[in-house]
Design a protein around this motif. Sequence first.
Motif, PDB file in Angstrom:
ATOM      1  N   LYS A 477       0.807  -1.216   0.000  1.00  0.00           N
ATOM      2  CA  LYS A 477       0.000   0.000   0.000  1.00  0.00           C
ATOM      3  C   LYS A 477       0.843   1.269   0.000  1.00  0.00           C
ATOM      4  O   LYS A 477       0.378   2.322  -0.415  1.00  0.00           O
ATOM      5  N   CYS A 478       2.056   1.179   0.503  1.00  0.00           N
ATOM      6  CA  CYS A 478       2.902   2.364   0.616  1.00  0.00           C
ATOM      7  C   CYS A 478       4.331   2.008   0.223  1.00  0.00           C
ATOM      8  O   CYS A 478       4.864   0.981   0.662  1.00  0.00           O
ATOM      9  N   TYR A 505       1.679   6.224  -2.592  1.00  0.00           N
ATOM     10  CA  TYR A 505       0.594   5.436  -2.036  1.00  0.00           C
ATOM     11  C   TYR A 505      -0.166   4.764  -3.177  1.00  0.00           C
ATOM     12  O   TYR A 505      -0.456   5.385  -4.196  1.00  0.00           O
ATOM     13  N   ASN A 507      -3.129   3.953  -3.682  1.00  0.00           N
ATOM     14  CA  ASN A 507      -4.431   4.481  -4.082  1.00  0.00           C
ATOM     15  C   ASN A 507      -4.381   5.932  -4.567  1.00  0.00           C
ATOM     16  O   ASN A 507      -5.414   6.541  -4.828  1.00  0.00           O
TER      17      ASN A 507
END
Length: 540
Positions: A477-478, A505, A507
């Motif tokens: 996610k990161c 990130y 998203n």
Amino acid sequence: MKKIFLILILFFFYSCSNLKEQIVNDNYTYSNKLFNKRMGIYIEYFGDMFFIDINKSNQQHLKQIILDTKIIDSKTSIVSYLKTNSEPFYETVLLFTNKTDSLPNGLVLNNTKKHFVVLKKSIKNSSFYLLMKAMNPNNSDINNTLIQDGEKIINSLSFDNKQLEQTTFFDIFNGVRELDNYLVAIDKLKNAPLILNPQQKFNQFQFLVTINSFISNNKEYDSLLHKKMLSIKNIYQQKVDDFLLTNLKYKDTSALERFKSIIESQQVVMLNENHWFPKHRIFATQLLDQLKASGFKYLAIEAIEPLKDSILNLRNFPSKDSGYYTREPYFAHFIRKAKKLGFQIIPYDDMSGATDREFAQASNLKKILQADPNAKIFVYAGLSHVFEQDPNTKRMAQWFNEITGINPVTFDQSKVFADTPNEIEIIPADKLFKDNNKVVDYFIINNITPSLKQVYHKEEYGKIQLQNLLKRTVKNKCFLIKIFDKEEFDKIKFNAIPISIFYYYLNQPIRTIDFPKGNYYINISTLNNDNLYTGTILVD
């Protein structure tokens, strides 16, 4: 003889049903130290040992090592797994069981054929085993070394929380400060199982915000500073608004023009920074052209480590060895530009404790004038060292005035925060604070938003397609992305300071970034992987 580091685990016995699942999950490690809040032991490991994650890839290997002993139950729980990174090379496994056996404490097995030893220590109805296995069996004396090292480790095993109570965030920070993967360093500081009294909380905040300041596009950095900056702005906003309203000329004159008019006739200029703010280094970078044009030759930087200036001045770019705060990318840009303009960089701090630090700093700056009496010096300091008066102590700037007879012009950009129409405002201190008492000559209000275009505004830019680099890593996610100048990286590898460090990130909608054209080396890390991706890229 190896230096021993401490590993602390709080001892608490709990049911066997969830023992194996919980022990490793409850581990907290940093440097060569480990805490386990659920269990509770204190043990010392050596400084050349490092922890290894216990995952599926090495579980079979560990199981075989345990089976080879023929005295340790294969169902015994693994607490930790380490290896040495220097001679003698060996691996060591700490195991725990709440079952009793007839084996005595101390050395219980010395296998000279397979080159491993087992030591034991029991307390109440539980036992710990330390398994030490050589990775370089050609050394005929290796088993004696394993026994000697193992005895020191197992004998240090105790069951109290005294060491935990004595551990501070300074200890944690010193244990993680050399990590290249800042995700790991931040995680260790955030999750340290220490008692959080007010001083500990502040120290935790201070170290977290410092490391986070190295990373752009950083939500955590913004969050850490938001509340603190809001409270400071509430103190100064009205005072700044009133000043700007009654001094309209500040709206029409650029801060750089005012700075030029202030420093032209000065021999020594001092500017401070807060070590949490990359924007302070960006402003200092913007001043260099004016300083050079006004005859300034020397750049004295507090954050440069003593004796690291010679190679820096020859190489013309900083490295990790140059200092700690200088590892922040915008600080490195400041130094790169200074060298490009021909400044001679000089360290002047003295943390030895042999004499008063403030006086020592001033004395080291005086040495520049002794060698070059007409020297024009730009001093880049931390926080209150530029104070010309302080009711609590005599600061570097005041000492410098007294021992040289030169009254430096002083600028403070660490105290006053307020929203202003311009990115930078330079305000005479006595105009802003009638009771200033000559703390400094000028206050700077710095509202720069850090970006590479603030320091490389004349460069041509291309784009880096991030999705092409991350398409195989969708489970994370990161990401921590470091982009190095390829020429610098080729010379000193990971001792180089990145051109940019930033979070990406999964998203976030932005899949490309603007970047100065050139050749770069890129490194992508996650919390669990220091080198998820490495390679070279051309931005054109």
